[in-house]
Write an enzyme that holds these catalytic residues in place. Sequence first.
Site, PDB file in Angstrom:
ATOM      1  N   ASP A 219      14.490 -65.082   8.175  1.00  0.00           N
ATOM      2  CA  ASP A 219      13.243 -64.352   8.017  1.00  0.00           C
ATOM      3  C   ASP A 219      12.704 -63.951   9.383  1.00  0.00           C
ATOM      4  O   ASP A 219      13.470 -63.663  10.299  1.00  0.00           O
ATOM      5  CB  ASP A 219      12.252 -65.252   7.255  1.00  0.00           C
ATOM      6  CG  ASP A 219      11.310 -64.475   6.366  1.00  0.00           C
ATOM      7  OD1 ASP A 219      10.377 -63.857   6.911  1.00  0.00           O
ATOM      8  OD2 ASP A 219      11.479 -64.487   5.138  1.00  0.00           O
TER       9      ASP A 219
ATOM     10  N   ALA B 177      20.270 -58.889  -2.697  1.00  0.00           N
ATOM     11  CA  ALA B 177      20.101 -59.411  -4.054  1.00  0.00           C
ATOM     12  C   ALA B 177      21.188 -58.915  -5.001  1.00  0.00           C
ATOM     13  O   ALA B 177      21.567 -59.636  -5.933  1.00  0.00           O
ATOM     14  CB  ALA B 177      18.721 -59.023  -4.587  1.00  0.00           C
TER      15      ALA B 177
ATOM     16  N   THR C  57      -5.825 -80.212   1.507  1.00  0.00           N
ATOM     17  CA  THR C  57      -5.605 -79.099   0.585  1.00  0.00           C
ATOM     18  C   THR C  57      -4.811 -79.563  -0.626  1.00  0.00           C
ATOM     19  O   THR C  57      -3.968 -80.459  -0.514  1.00  0.00           O
ATOM     20  CB  THR C  57      -4.841 -77.964   1.285  1.00  0.00           C
ATOM     21  OG1 THR C  57      -4.499 -76.954   0.326  1.00  0.00           O
ATOM     22  CG2 THR C  57      -3.562 -78.464   1.926  1.00  0.00           C
TER      23      THR C  57
ATOM     24  N   TYR D 262      24.334 -58.373  -4.367  1.00  0.00           N
ATOM     25  CA  TYR D 262      25.687 -58.848  -4.092  1.00  0.00           C
ATOM     26  C   TYR D 262      26.077 -59.956  -5.057  1.00  0.00           C
ATOM     27  O   TYR D 262      25.232 -60.762  -5.483  1.00  0.00           O
ATOM     28  CB  TYR D 262      25.792 -59.379  -2.661  1.00  0.00           C
ATOM     29  CG  TYR D 262      25.743 -58.319  -1.587  1.00  0.00           C
ATOM     30  CD1 TYR D 262      26.494 -57.153  -1.679  1.00  0.00           C
ATOM     31  CD2 TYR D 262      24.953 -58.503  -0.457  1.00  0.00           C
ATOM     32  CE1 TYR D 262      26.446 -56.190  -0.678  1.00  0.00           C
ATOM     33  CE2 TYR D 262      24.894 -57.547   0.540  1.00  0.00           C
ATOM     34  CZ  TYR D 262      25.648 -56.392   0.435  1.00  0.00           C
ATOM     35  OH  TYR D 262      25.600 -55.447   1.420  1.00  0.00           O
TER      36      TYR D 262
ATOM     37  N   VAL E 193      24.642 -63.963  -5.508  1.00  0.00           N
ATOM     38  CA  VAL E 193      23.255 -64.094  -5.054  1.00  0.00           C
ATOM     39  C   VAL E 193      22.337 -64.127  -6.276  1.00  0.00           C
ATOM     40  O   VAL E 193      22.484 -63.318  -7.190  1.00  0.00           O
ATOM     41  CB  VAL E 193      22.863 -62.923  -4.137  1.00  0.00           C
ATOM     42  CG1 VAL E 193      21.396 -63.025  -3.712  1.00  0.00           C
ATOM     43  CG2 VAL E 193      23.768 -62.884  -2.914  1.00  0.00           C
TER      44      VAL E 193
ATOM     45  N   HIS F 179       5.402 -64.027   8.004  1.00  0.00           N
ATOM     46  CA  HIS F 179       6.169 -63.893   6.760  1.00  0.00           C
ATOM     47  C   HIS F 179       7.038 -65.122   6.507  1.00  0.00           C
ATOM     48  O   HIS F 179       6.962 -65.757   5.446  1.00  0.00           O
ATOM     49  CB  HIS F 179       7.017 -62.625   6.836  1.00  0.00           C
ATOM     50  CG  HIS F 179       7.674 -62.225   5.561  1.00  0.00           C
ATOM     51  ND1 HIS F 179       8.859 -62.764   5.137  1.00  0.00           N
ATOM     52  CD2 HIS F 179       7.324 -61.309   4.620  1.00  0.00           C
ATOM     53  CE1 HIS F 179       9.212 -62.195   3.982  1.00  0.00           C
ATOM     54  NE2 HIS F 179       8.289 -61.309   3.649  1.00  0.00           N
TER      55      HIS F 179
ATOM     56  N   ASN G 242      10.146 -54.690  -3.731  1.00  0.00           N
ATOM     57  CA  ASN G 242       8.884 -54.243  -4.308  1.00  0.00           C
ATOM     58  C   ASN G 242       8.845 -52.731  -4.512  1.00  0.00           C
ATOM     59  O   ASN G 242       7.800 -52.110  -4.419  1.00  0.00           O
ATOM     60  CB  ASN G 242       7.728 -54.666  -3.388  1.00  0.00           C
ATOM     61  CG  ASN G 242       7.736 -56.153  -3.118  1.00  0.00           C
ATOM     62  OD1 ASN G 242       7.977 -56.952  -4.005  1.00  0.00           O
ATOM     63  ND2 ASN G 242       7.481 -56.520  -1.869  1.00  0.00           N
TER      64      ASN G 242
ATOM     65  N   SER H 144       9.116 -61.291  -2.082  1.00  0.00           N
ATOM     66  CA  SER H 144       9.416 -62.175  -0.961  1.00  0.00           C
ATOM     67  C   SER H 144       8.894 -63.580  -1.196  1.00  0.00           C
ATOM     68  O   SER H 144       9.468 -64.554  -0.693  1.00  0.00           O
ATOM     69  CB  SER H 144       8.792 -61.640   0.331  1.00  0.00           C
ATOM     70  OG  SER H 144       9.542 -60.598   0.871  1.00  0.00           O
TER      71      SER H 144
END
Length: 374
Positions: A54, A200, A103, A202, A205, A87, A188, A252
Amino acid sequence: MSPIAYAWAPGTCPSRPHLPAPTPSGVPWPLQRYDQARLNPLADGHGIVVAVIDSGVDARNPQLRGAVQPGPDQLDGGDSVVDCVGHGTGVAGIIAARPSPATPFRGLAPAATILALRVSEQVEADNGTLTGRRGTPAGLAAAIRDAVGRRALVINLSLVSYSDDAAVRDAIAFARDSDVVVVAAVGNGAEQGNQTPYPAAYDGVIGVGSVAADGQRAPTSQTGPYVDLVAPGAQIVTTATPDGWATMDGTSFAAPFVSAAAALLRQYRPELSAPEVAAQLIATADGGHAGPGYGAGLLNPYRALTERTGASPNPPARSLARPARDATATGRATATRTSLTWALSGLTAILLAVTLAAILPRGRRRSWRPGLHD
């Protein structure tokens, strides 16, 4: 917008105002759906390495301290615990954020180890303007191979290209043949024509689409035979850089829920091969929606751990295991529809620090994609 020169030293990020990070006001809706009180006594990801390929992972976030193993940085040649856009830090938190008394948010596999591998960095505004550094397909392929070499059992790819690349395809095949579960966002671009998303699409995956709290597919989540599962991907609370939380949207942020579930399953049932893990995740998904945008249905980690399905790793069609293989919390930072893009032509340099400061920490809607170029 004209390209703006890269304005800070490699391996560092621009300074920007540090805004207060409001604590999420309740248990985020995906964690209400995936009840960890009964899930984590079975498995918490301990001993499982999940590679997050990433924009880097900021290990300074308190909920990621001790969770991140640095790997090579394909952008700057250092290590990957630098994340200038947040990200990868958000993706990592969904998988492995440690519990904190500050949290109710935590990762779905809160004892897993994140292997951070940095490949790209790019920001996309609502009008489609792309700014930021993009890596190369060769860098992405190298990161996938690095993940295998560093003993990752799961690879998360919250990135999308609309171009097939031989080096990336071969690296995916290498990971698949090395018994690694590979999970990727499907992108998206539903409102832009559903171009085929790689990696995605392939073989080997698990392609992941996005749904909202009501279980309906997010309008931007792509549809097609490459969608194997859907997972939460709207108003997702997760870790921000350098600390606190952000609220994110997009495939993502759906993909890491599946990666985390794969980590739980690899811990709980270590006898399963990667194709068997994929088949189990698919076979135990909650159905109820028809159409290519949902694949087999909504990810259900508890069912994946507890049901004995006898699922075949070689189902007909192109689904999951291809052969070879309520309360929305508030947060700091941007609500984004996000994917990484690695095969765009040209190179646009990253925004100056003052511009980035206006985009990232504030509560405006932006789409941003750290990406790669040909």
